[in-house]
Design a protein around this motif. Sequence first.
Motif, short mmCIF file in Angstrom:
data_model
loop_
_atom_site.label_atom_id
_atom_site.label_comp_id
_atom_site.label_asym_id
_atom_site.label_seq_id
_atom_site.Cartn_x
_atom_site.Cartn_y
_atom_site.Cartn_z
N UNK A 1 -6.47 -3.85 2.28
CA UNK A 1 -7.23 -4.24 3.46
C UNK A 1 -7.05 -3.22 4.57
N UNK A 2 -8.04 -3.15 5.43
CA UNK A 2 -8.10 -2.09 6.43
C UNK A 2 -8.21 -2.67 7.84
N UNK B 1 -2.36 -9.73 6.96
CA UNK B 1 -2.95 -9.21 5.73
C UNK B 1 -2.17 -7.99 5.23
N UNK B 2 -2.04 -7.84 3.92
CA UNK B 2 -1.39 -6.63 3.38
C UNK B 2 -2.31 -5.43 3.55
N UNK B 3 -1.77 -4.31 4.06
CA UNK B 3 -2.62 -3.18 4.45
C UNK B 3 -2.06 -1.83 4.00
N UNK B 4 -1.07 -1.82 3.11
CA UNK B 4 -0.38 -0.57 2.77
C UNK B 4 -1.34 0.53 2.34
N UNK B 5 -2.33 0.18 1.51
CA UNK B 5 -3.28 1.19 1.03
C UNK B 5 -4.61 1.08 1.76
N UNK B 6 -4.54 0.88 3.05
CA UNK B 6 -5.76 0.75 3.85
C UNK B 6 -6.63 2.00 3.75
N UNK B 7 -6.01 3.14 3.39
CA UNK B 7 -6.79 4.37 3.32
C UNK B 7 -7.84 4.32 2.21
N UNK C 1 -0.15 -1.28 -3.52
CA UNK C 1 -1.06 -2.37 -3.14
C UNK C 1 -0.57 -3.75 -3.56
N UNK C 2 0.64 -3.85 -4.09
CA UNK C 2 1.05 -5.09 -4.76
C UNK C 2 1.47 -6.23 -3.85
N UNK C 3 1.70 -5.97 -2.58
CA UNK C 3 2.18 -7.01 -1.68
C UNK C 3 1.09 -8.04 -1.37
N UNK C 4 1.52 -9.25 -1.07
CA UNK C 4 0.59 -10.32 -0.71
C UNK C 4 0.46 -10.48 0.80
#
Length: 569
Positions: free
Chosen positions: A278-279, A326-332, A138-141
């Motif tokens: 973000x999702x 928007x950063x969305x890597x951990x959207x789950x 989740x660290x990305x901006x």
Amino acid sequence: MAQTHSNVAYQVMWNRLISVVEEQAQALVRTAFSTSVREAGDLSAGVYDTEGRMLAQAVTGTPGHVNAMADAVAHFIRRIGRQNILEGDVYITNDPWEGTGHLHDITMVTPSFHRGKLVGFFACTAHIVDIGGRGFGADAASVYEEGLYLPIMKFADAGTVDETLVRIIRGNVREPDQLIGDIYALTTCNEIGHRRLVDMMEEFTLDDLTGIASFILDNSRRATLERINALPRQQASGEMTIDGFDTPITLKVTVSIEEDRILSDFAGTSGLDKKGINCPLVYTKAYACYALKCAIAPEIPNNAASLAPFQITAPENSIVHALHPAPVALRHIVGHFVPDTVYAALDQILPNMVPAEGAGCLCNFQVSLRPRTDAEAPAGARRAEVLTFNSGGSGARPQHDGLNATAFPSGVMTMPVEATEHAGPVVIWRKELRPDSGGAGRQRGGLGQYMEVSAREGHEFDMQAMFDRVDHPARGRQGGKPGAPTTIAQDDGTAMRGKGKQFVPHGRKVMMAFPGGAGYGDASERPKELVKRDLLRGYISAEVAAADYGLSAEDIKEIQEVIRTGGDV
């Protein structure tokens, strides 16, 4: 000339199509390189008509993938252009907004031709362990930091693979052999689906899928609308608070049951987060539709028509409708809490139907292992990326206990310890059910689990934590008690955060306790025999049996004697 077919024949074909895409999915499970696909089943597979409408989905897979992928093929058709769709083509993307929500999902689409004519498409998605960038966390901006972006494009053009694309991918990821292997596995599983479809078309003398598509979509739409129109025309709002990254997040939804549709509006939900939780709306939609369909029409097969009456809206740049970049890597993490939010509203309209809150999001973590840097590393030390999928407990249901260490709503499987340890120099010291973590109730919440992990001798690692429910455990319904919260720390007592990249030095273990599901109904109403059974199985302690369920000292002593002697109750 194609024959005219009866409804019975079309029903047989419909069942056959579901079998075709299930074989497609199983081919992916058998050939994938990533443990997330091979062991956890984090994938989806489906067949579509020439308009890009999903006709059938595989049973194996996750709602987030397949329900999001339901919209994806139309994007592929638009981006590639119908005039450029050729026999032998294979298309690829990991676009979060036109695929399944983040860069770590590769979606492949293959046009299916029969006797030189385009008759449909096959699509599949799989979560891959690494896509470059900052790694899975989740660290990305912004999405630009989260890894390599592959726009919708041709992976193979009329049967010829784009080797330049392959070299670009290999040069930008940490596990190039694994990723390219997964891409070819995805390609192959679509090919398996295509072959089985052609076999079916030959058997039933079909020139195209127009007739069977109309049969599937018309019947699915009619059956779904019958279910919706039998419900009360009511509206209710539900909300829940979850940990977020640095600050708590509020998810809010208003569910309106109307003629021929159910509208879920997420107005009032928190805005974008600065970090990658973000999702995109496509993923929110996938899980909101899944929640409603589970409650209202679970046995109607998933396809474009059975999903269409469930309409999802949310304000732009809310955390459930994140827009690029928007950063969305951990959207789950946010997406997996959407069903419990929907159920908080639906429970007011349809009481005694939906479960209590559960663990919600998967209890995943990824470790980036490397030779130790505080001292000389042994000669065999190496770098590796190891992703593990784990589950807390699901919420108790109106008539049944919650499931222990079982993912809901995701549906992926927990990875075996052996498969995880085979993937890299990691050791799982402990993996067992967590007693007393399921919330007390007439129906008890499902148990979470304990896990302890370290690197092998000579290694250190960075851990990407992807947990929630640290500060906001699952809430019960109808008087049920909450489940236990998540905890995480190193074995020397060093505190760790529920989310984010964190360094773990050589020789240290990470100690985790994953959350339990909440209870349903008053605990005093739970039958004594079930309380005694839970105590005998070790699901609850004697203290909880007495304090929450009122089990007598005599009954507790009886069970303890049975445990000691190995006898029967």
